[in-house]
Design a protein around this motif. Sequence first.
Motif, short mmCIF file in Angstrom:
data_model
loop_
_atom_site.label_atom_id
_atom_site.label_comp_id
_atom_site.label_asym_id
_atom_site.label_seq_id
_atom_site.Cartn_x
_atom_site.Cartn_y
_atom_site.Cartn_z
N THR A 102 -2.04 5.44 -6.57
CA THR A 102 -2.91 4.58 -7.38
C THR A 102 -3.79 3.71 -6.51
OG1 THR A 102 -1.27 4.55 -9.18
CG2 THR A 102 -2.96 2.83 -9.19
N GLU A 103 -3.24 3.16 -5.45
CA GLU A 103 -4.03 2.31 -4.55
C GLU A 103 -5.16 3.12 -3.91
OE1 GLU A 103 -3.43 -0.14 -0.34
OE2 GLU A 103 -1.67 0.52 -1.49
N LEU B 296 -6.69 5.86 -5.14
CA LEU B 296 -7.73 6.16 -6.13
C LEU B 296 -8.58 4.93 -6.42
CD1 LEU B 296 -6.04 8.53 -8.75
CD2 LEU B 296 -7.52 9.11 -6.81
N ARG B 297 -7.96 3.77 -6.47
CA ARG B 297 -8.75 2.55 -6.68
C ARG B 297 -9.70 2.32 -5.52
NH1 ARG B 297 -3.57 -0.94 -8.58
NH2 ARG B 297 -3.66 -0.51 -10.83
N GLU C 170 -1.56 9.01 -14.21
CA GLU C 170 -1.91 7.89 -13.34
C GLU C 170 -3.37 7.93 -12.91
OE1 GLU C 170 0.75 6.56 -10.38
OE2 GLU C 170 2.53 7.43 -11.32
N ALA C 171 -3.91 9.14 -12.72
CA ALA C 171 -5.31 9.26 -12.31
C ALA C 171 -6.23 8.76 -13.42
CB ALA C 171 -5.64 10.70 -11.95
N VAL D 24 -6.74 5.04 -13.78
CA VAL D 24 -7.65 4.43 -12.80
C VAL D 24 -9.08 4.96 -12.97
CG1 VAL D 24 -8.12 4.11 -10.33
CG2 VAL D 24 -5.76 4.16 -11.16
#
Length: 218
Positions: free
Chosen positions: A117-118, A120-121, A193-194, A197
């Motif tokens: 997640t970090e 992709l952000r 999760e993708a 974000v």
Amino acid sequence: MTLLPRRAPRALDRFHADRPWDHNAHFHRWILRQLPARVGSALDVGCGTGDLARLLAARAERVQGVDADPVITARARELTPAATPVTYTVAEAPGGLSDGPYDVITCVAVLHHLPFTEALRAFRDRLAPGGILVVVGVCREGTPADRLLGVASIPLNIGMALLKNRGRPAPRPVSMTARTSPADMTFPEVVREARAVLPGARLRRRLFWRYTLVWHLR
């Protein structure tokens, strides 16, 4: 692989150790088809020996390749002609990425090594308006669809290995690094999760134990 006889995976591993081919490079042309004909800037995260970065240079005015391995980054510099608008940086993603912004960000078979997640952000925040993120990722088999695609990939994988190596044993391509830790997220987990974000991201399971993600910043 779980649908095969117990000895089959070991035999396949031995076969492919003698006849390796770069599964990630197989997707490079597909990646280029997702991109505009011309862009200003591109970032390739986990660039390895720079194969994709050099291809991106045909579309972009400037390309930044980033990899955590200083040895393979040095090799990328050696393989890249001086006139090519590509620069390479040794840095850990996502924290070591420059601020950008970039019109294109690519990431091939690296995301499962990063905090998902970090990362992709970080990619999202470094895209220019109208920019595009293209990911080729690796996920853990977790559903019947995953296992069926895995089994379907086996004869194709053998065929590609024979074709690319002309049926003979061959050395490991320089573009294939030793960094091969397994993925821990299943494809449904990746999708969930993708999209949290990157709303509207297009994700698809692929052959050869890969998935793809494409997202445009509107």
